[in-house]
Structure formats: C-alpha cells, structure tokens
Design a protein around this motif. Structure first.
Motif, PDB file in Angstrom:
ATOM      1  N   ILE A 125       0.869  -1.050  -0.001  1.00  0.00           N
ATOM      2  CA  ILE A 125       0.228   0.772   0.359  1.00  0.00           C
ATOM      3  C   ILE A 125       1.181   1.349   0.313  1.00  0.00           C
ATOM      4  O   ILE A 125       0.989   2.169  -0.712  1.00  0.00           O
ATOM      5  CB  ILE A 125      -1.230   0.252   1.273  1.00  0.00           C
ATOM      6  N   GLU A 129       2.726   4.464  -3.602  1.00  0.00           N
ATOM      7  CA  GLU A 129       2.546   5.664  -3.472  1.00  0.00           C
ATOM      8  C   GLU A 129       3.599   5.924  -3.365  1.00  0.00           C
ATOM      9  O   GLU A 129       4.022   7.385  -3.017  1.00  0.00           O
ATOM     10  CB  GLU A 129       1.514   6.009  -2.033  1.00  0.00           C
ATOM     11  N   ASN A 320      -0.640   5.335   7.112  1.00  0.00           N
ATOM     12  CA  ASN A 320      -0.822   6.855   5.456  1.00  0.00           C
ATOM     13  C   ASN A 320       0.802   7.374   5.122  1.00  0.00           C
ATOM     14  O   ASN A 320       0.410   8.419   5.600  1.00  0.00           O
ATOM     15  CB  ASN A 320      -2.249   7.453   5.977  1.00  0.00           C
ATOM     16  N   ARG A 322       1.874   7.556   2.911  1.00  0.00           N
ATOM     17  CA  ARG A 322       1.607   7.747   1.639  1.00  0.00           C
ATOM     18  C   ARG A 322       1.658   9.350   1.687  1.00  0.00           C
ATOM     19  O   ARG A 322       1.582   9.497   0.955  1.00  0.00           O
ATOM     20  CB  ARG A 322       0.551   6.923   1.056  1.00  0.00           C
ATOM     21  N   LEU A 323       0.964   9.921   2.606  1.00  0.00           N
ATOM     22  CA  LEU A 323       0.432  10.555   2.497  1.00  0.00           C
ATOM     23  C   LEU A 323       1.178  11.890   3.184  1.00  0.00           C
ATOM     24  O   LEU A 323       1.597  13.361   3.219  1.00  0.00           O
ATOM     25  CB  LEU A 323      -1.410  11.163   3.305  1.00  0.00           C
ATOM     26  N   GLU A 382      -1.859  13.793  -7.739  1.00  0.00           N
ATOM     27  CA  GLU A 382      -0.890  13.406  -8.871  1.00  0.00           C
ATOM     28  C   GLU A 382      -0.661  11.755  -8.064  1.00  0.00           C
ATOM     29  O   GLU A 382      -1.097  11.293  -6.906  1.00  0.00           O
ATOM     30  CB  GLU A 382       0.355  14.323  -9.236  1.00  0.00           C
ATOM     31  N   ALA A 383      -0.149  11.204  -8.565  1.00  0.00           N
ATOM     32  CA  ALA A 383       0.132   9.551  -8.410  1.00  0.00           C
ATOM     33  C   ALA A 383       1.235   8.981  -8.918  1.00  0.00           C
ATOM     34  O   ALA A 383       1.751   9.536 -10.091  1.00  0.00           O
ATOM     35  CB  ALA A 383      -1.220   8.859  -8.290  1.00  0.00           C
TER      36      ALA A 383
ATOM     37  N   TRP B 330      -7.495   4.500   7.204  1.00  0.00           N
ATOM     38  CA  TRP B 330      -7.779   3.156   7.315  1.00  0.00           C
ATOM     39  C   TRP B 330      -6.776   2.514   8.348  1.00  0.00           C
ATOM     40  O   TRP B 330      -5.803   3.432   8.840  1.00  0.00           O
ATOM     41  CB  TRP B 330      -7.111   2.423   6.058  1.00  0.00           C
ATOM     42  N   ALA B 376      -9.530  12.423  -8.115  1.00  0.00           N
ATOM     43  CA  ALA B 376      -8.282  12.000  -8.954  1.00  0.00           C
ATOM     44  C   ALA B 376      -8.285  10.281  -8.771  1.00  0.00           C
ATOM     45  O   ALA B 376      -8.012  10.006  -9.600  1.00  0.00           O
ATOM     46  CB  ALA B 376      -6.881  12.788  -8.036  1.00  0.00           C
ATOM     47  N   ARG B 380      -8.303   7.662 -11.542  1.00  0.00           N
ATOM     48  CA  ARG B 380      -7.534   6.595 -12.553  1.00  0.00           C
ATOM     49  C   ARG B 380      -8.242   5.227 -12.569  1.00  0.00           C
ATOM     50  O   ARG B 380      -7.482   4.909 -13.703  1.00  0.00           O
ATOM     51  CB  ARG B 380      -6.344   6.750 -10.905  1.00  0.00           C
TER      52      ARG B 380
END
Lengths: 421, 468
Positions: A125, A129, A320, A322-323, A382-383, B330, B376, B380
C-alpha cells in the motif's frame, strides 16, 4: 489496463534484475545535477548506472517511457512503524508497542530488526504510492528510550536494509507523563545513562565484566554507539524549552548525532538548531496546541526551519505514510521551497540516517529506487505511475486495489467471494 | 472520578413549558403540558457587512455547476445574484478575483471541535458520555467549549458550518448540533438558526469494546438488540404522550407522562424532527442498520466514516442514506481494514449521496484536499467526475444530510452567503482559503493578519496571533 498490471507483476518476480532505462522524464535528481528537463536514467544490477540529459538509450535496456512525467528518487518514510503493525486496535500483538508492568529497563536495547514483517499489507500500500524505504521504530513503550529502529526496504523478503540504525528517545509531554510526569526526574536519569555508556569508552560489557552502573548490560551496551556518535539519536520533543535543553545536551556531548522528532515549536529556536547542526523530522500540518508543549504550533514551522538552514524531513505516519507527499505540499504552501519539500521526503531523510551514500537521490552508483509520477508529487491529485525498488519495477497491486477492483462493478451474477479481481 | 451530580428535578420542571396554546383549556383542566423543543435558542448574529460583489472568479457553485468569469453579488447575508458581466449596484464593495476560485463554504458533518477541544487534556474530554450504552439524553451542545482554537483553524480552511457530534462510544451517543463556524463567546452564539437536531449512533467495535466488561453490549448482536429495545421504548413513550394529549382534547384532566429525556430524543427521531447520523464502518452492519431503520420506520440521514460503503453503494442509493467518508484513512482497527481510496467516488458513481467529512481537527482544515484526492483516485479507475460535481461532497450533500440545504450549501440566489475565495483551484495542495464569508460577513481574510480570530486560550501564549 489489467494486462499491463499483470505484465508488471511478472517483472517484479524476475529472478535476475533486468537493465532498465527511465527515459525522457522531468527528473529531479536531488544531486549536484539538479533538475533535468528531459533525462535518461540507466539502471543496472539494482544500481543507477548513469543519469544524463536527453533520450539516448544503449541496447540491452528495457525502456520505460517517462516523457511528460516527473521522475524523483524513491521516497523514504522518515519515521514510521512499518512492518511492526498491521491493525493497531484490538487485533493481536503490535510489535511497535510494548507494555509489561514490571519491566524496569530503559528500553534502549529494544531492536525492531527482529520484528519487521515484509508480508504486512502496508508495504504494498505504501510502495505503490512512491515510498521505497522507511525508518521503522517502536512508538509506544512506556520506557525512556524506544530502542533501536531500522531502515527497511518496502519490497522483497529481506526488508531490513540497516538494523540498529538509530536510537529513539521521547521527551514530549505525553511521554513525560507516561514516565511519571516530571522532566526534573527524567533528565538526571538520562544524563546518568549517557554517563554510564560513555564510561565504557566504546567497549561493550561482556557478561562477566564488572560493572557498577545502574543500567542493565543490554541497555548500556545499546547506548555505547549513541554516545560515541555512531548511531543517530532521534529525540521526540516539542516545546522550545525542551529543545533548548537538547541543544545544551549536545553541547555537553558534542559527538551525539542528535535528530529532533516532532519539534512543534522548533521554529522558535530555528537559528540555534541550525547552528547546532540538529536536523528535524516533523509533521508540517500540526498546528494546534494539543498539549502545553505545543502552544506555538503552526504550519509555518517547516518553512521557517528550512529557511533558517535546518535540515528538515517530513513523514511521520505508518498506515498513511503515503500522505507525506501531501504534508510536504502543505509545507510548501506555507513557506517551504518546493525542492526542499521534495528533499524532505527523500534526500534529507537519507542524510539524517546516514544512508545517503546509497539512497535519497538519483545519482550514479546509488541504489535504483526511482518513481515516475503523473505530475507534481506534492499535488494531491497526482500519483506514481511506475515505482522501481532496488532496480526492479514493482507490481502496482495492493490489498486495497484488489478490494477496489472486486467492487468496481456491483452487478455480478455470483457472490463477491467468487469474483477475483 | 469525583463528579457531583446536581439535583435535576428543578431544572426539569422549569423546562416544561406550561402553555395553553393549541388546545383550549377548560376550567376543570390543568394547563396542557408541552415540551419546549428549543430551550437553548440560537443567539447567532452575522458579522457587520456591506453589499459585496466578487467578480471575474471561477465558480464551483456546489451543486455541480462551474461558471468561469463569474460575478457573485451578496447583501444582507444572502446571495443576491450570480452571473457574468453583471451591473455593479451603487454602494457595492467590489473584489476583483481574477485568477481565483469561489466555492460555497465547506460544511463538515463530522466534527468534535469544542467537545474534544485542544489542548486535549482529560479535563477537556467532553465528547463521550461513556457511562451507559444508550445516552440519547445528552446534548453535544452542552459540552462545547467555544474557545477551542480548532474553530479558527477550520475557518482558515474554509469551513463555514459544521455538525458537532458526541463520540462513538455509545450505541446512542446523544444529540448533535449544527453551528456556524464564527467563533464567539457561547455555544448559543454559534448555533445555526433553524437547523434541525441530529442524533449520534454507533455501530460495531466501539460500543462493544467500551461496554464489553461493563455490563454489555459485548457483541455486535448485543449492539443491535440495544438499538431495537431503545426504539421500542421510544414507541411506547410516544404512545403515552399521544394518549395524554388525546385525553386532554377530550376534556379530561390527565396527568402528563413523566418526562424522560432519553426517550424524548429517540421519539424525536421517530417523529422525524431529529436526524440520525450513525458511525458505521462495515458494509454488512450498515445493511443491518437499514433494516432496523425500516423495522422502526425512521430515516438514517448518514452513515459516518462508512469505510466500506463502496461494497454496498447500490443499497445506500436505494435507501437514500448518505455516506460521510474520509479520502484514505484505513487500518487503525479491524472495521477500518478494508478502507480503499476510491470509496467516495464509487459511492458517488452508484448514485448515492457522498460526503467528505473530517472527524479530525486537522482534517477539517483541508477538506478540499480530501475531495481532490478522492476525485483523482476515482478518475484513475475510470470514474469520470468533474471538479464542480465533486464539490457537492463538501457543501450540497452535507447540507442535505443536515437538513439545512434550503439555507446554505450552494452558491445560488437566496442562499446564505457562506463563501470561500481560494487563491488557486481548491483541488490543488497549494490553494489557500483567502477570504471566508459567513452569512455575508468576512470572517477570515488571509491577507490581513490583524483580522485573524485569536481564541481566549491563545492570548498571552507563545504564537499568539501567528499564522497557523
């Protein structure tokens, strides 16, 4: 779309790493080469072979087109418990936490490298990212030190890149409260611990060595590299007064490689931190006075520290992490330069943990952790499109993408358990 | 704990409104007892203001529309005109907003500001009356500390209205309240005039964890039994009052039923006056709750958190229940383990009502970014939603779920002038709320640091008046 993903999946299990060329992207190397409008990165044997302007690719490389995209080094989670927790609440043991009523040690000897689980769903996960590496540490131990953290790679079966990479210590309000409630008690304990470790002059205690200190042998041995300056000491502290005490501690022990964690009121002592060469890992969005050691909280913290010349890293989270790109974007929106915002997610983290010879920038010889983004990585819309870890393009699936794909259409002619995404 | 309970009998009888209105009182009758439904009335006053026109702005109107080079005129707290190249009436303050974006004020349906304020000391922890599983009798507004610095932070993030809820420890946590985010001296000063009350309920892990060794419920089946018994009790209570009123109308002199604050709130739901907002993560539990809803004939306005709504989005649409969701939280507990980033757009795509909520004093400051991420992520995977459409998640849909869409939640003529002027497209990380208007009054102006609200708690402390 699905076929492409499958294809990518095959590559990630390739036994021998193939040679890759990331071609044509707007490449932020974070090295002396700066940002290149159109660059080609050649990757061989897991390392970056070269980074050059232009689109030239020798034969023998699989080309990954990055034209019109943004390319950055793999991001490094600056302070996480990745690999140490799957579900925190009421769901079995959490290796990032420790609670034993009669435990009397200082916690310095704890070592997360034994506990990292690469099968954790958080790995995929996070890596899809753009996070390729992370510092992982215990969070809640009820002890003065939270032990020795590790640098981990978010792919592969052997995730620990560097065990015993840093020592964690917590002196913020909530940790002080858990330790009995008074800095007046904790600080002399801390000073005594450093004194005992320093008295060993770099030589670890054997089981039969005589020792008249108060620490356990395991704890004092764990602190030897800290006082010798061989292992970064990450100290969680928030209020200006505590930070000033830590700067003074470093003056008394000049070898200490001290790193501040949290540093909510860091901006109030920004020039002193810069002068003392103490970097900071922070959460730039924390702008509320959660406790009396955070009264000066502001989103300007990251920018003010950065402008004062303090090395700033961003990314305190686990599920998270990723944030952290969004956190960095908000730091930029509140005064940090964009390039420093990106560096705060990669190069600066690598510098803090002393792994910048191998990680943190796109440079010849470094480990090939590379991300191709659809656009500005600090923009919330964006990713990543492609993630390369240790020279291998990773599969972009996670438990979450599989759940998503299963439920994208609710009109199924059989129960969902029979629907394989 | 050393909590002294005041005797409440006096307060209770004082709150009974002795009234002869409605039914005619006969000589042989005592006055008809009616319950005052608004004993803590709003004293909200908008800020002083002038007739204002924002011109040349890119407008997301909050109901799915986008208008470029838009002009928006507001006066006396209301939106007067929306168009292009409009005439500027005399005496209008004009703000040329070329290159900027205008949206309706953000409405957060899930906040604990004031009830879990900062500093988050134990002494401030007023959000969960975790003493028994059904506490429909408590009202969040009686816990709100209006000096919470979080209100001013949310304001700087463009939040003009929010629902303050009790926590989720209890099956029924108590009444929620909707407020205008204009920090002031009292809760009543912030209370949204005319907004209906809500009632917080909670599914799943929290109640069973809190009460598992305190007499129950200890299981999800215990939770459901608890809701059902509460509704049955409320039905009986309604019957008692109906009987009392009927007998009174027949000229008898009945004794009114003993007032029960818990059942009064539950009855308010069954009678359609109070809206249910239910903390629920798992898809299967939400579907059970929609059956309970039908069994006892009430409407759930929203599921809160609704991490698994994407699994049952069709059923949510069918039952007209909103989902108030995070973009990407999550995994912090088992019932949040199946959270996915596409939850919000997948709910929207199914034709169900999607709301972006915060449940966080930090998240509330960046709800526009939460919507942007969800949008977004949806795009996707081929869920094509425009930005203007997505803004419904932040204003129209929350307003509908709170029962205030007739008053606010969109930039349309006649609506309250709750507006945010953004420095850039608010779907960008770098966009800042530059001006925030509440009922036409300029409540926040990023350009003028002297105008920023500073809460009492922050006076004389490090960082007073600083950019936050």
């Amino acid at each position: 779309m699905k076929k492409l993903m499958l294809l990518a999946g095959l590559f990630s299990f390739a036994v021998q790493a193939e040679n890759l060329a990331v071609v044509g992207g707007y490449t932020h190397t974070l090295s002396a080469q700066g940002s290149l409008q159109e660059a080609t990165i050649l990757i061989k044997d897991g390392r970056i072979e070269s980074v050059k302007s232009g689109n030239e690719v020798p034969s023998g490389y699989r080309v990954i087109d990055a034209k019109g995209k943004i390319v950055t080094p793999g991001l490094i989670g600056a302070y996480t418990a990745l690999g140490l927790v799957e579900v925190e609440s009421s769901a079995g043991p959490v290796d990032a936490e420790f609670e034993r009523e009669d435990y009397e040690g200082l916690g310095a000897a704890f070592d997360v490298s034994y506990a990292i689980n690469p099968d954790s769903s958080l790995f995929a996960i996070s890596r899809i990212e753009g996070f390729t590496l992370a510092a992982s540490a215990m969070l809640d131990t009820g002890t003065l030190f939270q032990g020795r953290g590790a640098i981990i790679r978010l792919a592969g079966e052997q995730p620990v890149v560097k065990a015993k990479a840093f020592m964690s210590l917590a002196l913020d309000n909530s940790s002080v409260e858990a330790l009995g409630g008074s800095r007046a008690v904790i600080w002399p304990e801390l000073e005594a611990a450093f004194e005992e470790a320093a008295s060993l002059k770099g030589k670890p205690l054997g089981v039969s060595d005589e020792f008249y200190g108060t620490l356990s042998r395991a704890d004092v041995n764990a602190l030897i590299p800290v006082v010798a300056g061989q292992m970064p000491l990450v100290v969680r502290a928030n209020r200006a007064a505590d930070i000033r005490q830590l700067i003074a501690l470093k003056q008394r022990h000049p070898a200490l490689k001290m790193v501040l964690l949290g540093a909510i009121e860091g901006w109030r002592v920004a020039s002193e931190l810069a002068e003392a060469n103490i970097p900071v890992i922070l959460d730039p969005e924390s702008n509320l006075p959660y406790s009396f050691d955070q009264l000066g909280a502001t989103q300007a913290n990251a920018g003010r520290l950065d402008n004062a010349g303090v090395l700033v890293a961003i990314g305190i989270n686990t599920h998270n992490i990723r944030l952290a790109t969004q956190h960095a974007g908000n730091a930029v929106a509140n005064g940090m330069s964009w390039l420093d915002g990106l560096s705060a997610l990669s190069l600066n983290v690598a510098k803090i943990y002393g792994i910048d010879a191998d990680y943190g920038s796109l440079e010849q010889g470094k480990v090939a952790d590379v991300v191709i983004w659809s656009g500005d990585p600090l923009e919330v819309m964006e990713a990543p499109l492609v993630v390369i870890i240790n020279g291998e393009q990773v599969n972009m699936d996670s438990r979450q993408t599989k759940l998503r794909d299963r439920y994208l259409s609710l009109k199924q002619d059989k129960p969902m358990g029979y629907v394989r995404p | 704990m050393n909590i002294k309970l005041k005797p409440i009998t006096l307060t209770l009888s004082a709150a009974l409104l002795l009234s002869a209105c409605g039914s005619e009182q006969k000589a042989s009758q005592n006055p008809l007892v009616e319950i005052d439904k608004d004993p803590y009335p709003s004293t909200y006053q908008p800020l002083p203001q002038q007739k204002t026109m924002i011109t040349n702005v890119t407008l997301y109107d909050g109901v799915g529309g986008q208008l470029d080079n838009a002009d928006v005129l507001f006066d006396n707290g209301k939106i007067v005109a929306v168009g292009q190249d409009m005439q500027i009436p005399e005496g209008t303050v004009v703000f040329d907003a070329e290159g900027k974006w205008l949206t309706p004020g953000i409405i957060d349906v899930h906040s604990h500001l004031g009830v879990y304020p900062t500093p988050d000391t134990n002494s401030h922890s007023d959000g969960n009356e975790a003493t028994k599983p059904v506490t429909a009798e408590v009202w969040a507004e009686h816990s709100i500390w209006p000096q919470d610095p979080g209100f001013s932070r949310a304001l700087a993030g463009g939040v003009t209205t929010m629902q303050i809820l009790p926590g989720s420890a209890n099956l029924v946590g108590g009444r929620s309240v909707t407020i205008k985010n204009l920090p002031n001296r009292t809760m009543q000063d912030m209370k949204f005039p005319g907004a209906p009350y809500g009632m917080k309920m909670a599914c799943g892990e929290n109640p069973k964890r809190v009460y598992g060794d305190k007499g129950g419920p200890a299981t999800r089946m215990g939770n459901v039994a608890g809701y059902r018994q509460s509704w049955a009790d409320a039905q009986e209570y309604i019957g008692k009052w109906d009987k009392y009123r009927k007998e009174y109308e027949e000229g008898k002199d009945p004794t009114p039923p003993k007032r029960d604050l818990k059942l009064e709130t539950l009855a308010g739901v069954l009678e359609g006056d109070i809206l249910v907002h239910m903390h629920c993560y798992r898809a299967d539990e939400m579907v059970v709750m929609m059956d309970v809803m039908k069994e006892f004939n009430y409407q759930i306005a929203s599921f809160q958190h609704a991490v698994e709504s994407y699994k049952i989005a069709d059923k949510l649409a069918e039952n007209k229940v909103c989902s108030a969701m995070w973009a990407d939280w999550w995994g912090f507990k088992m019932e949040a383990y199946d959270g996915i980033r596409e939850n919000i757009p997948m709910v929207h795509k199914a034709g169900a009502c999607a709301i972006v909520h915060s449940d966080s004093d930090r998240g509330i400051q960046r709800l526009n970014q939460e919507a942007a991420k969800a949008l977004a992520d949806g795009r996707r995977v081929g869920i094509d939603i425009s930005k203007a459409e997505a803004w419904q998640w932040l204003s129209a849909n929350p307003a509908k779920s709170l029962g205030i869409f007739d008053k606010t939640g969109s930039v349309e003529v006649g609506k309250q002038a709750d507006l945010v002027l953004w420095s850039a497209d608010p779907f960008s990380t770098y966009a800042q709320a530059e001006q925030v208007y509440i009922d036409g009054g300029l409540a926040y102006n990023r350009q003028n640091s002297n105008s920023w609200p500073v809460q009492d708690f922050e006076l004389g402390q490090p960082g007073e008046g600083d950019m936050k």
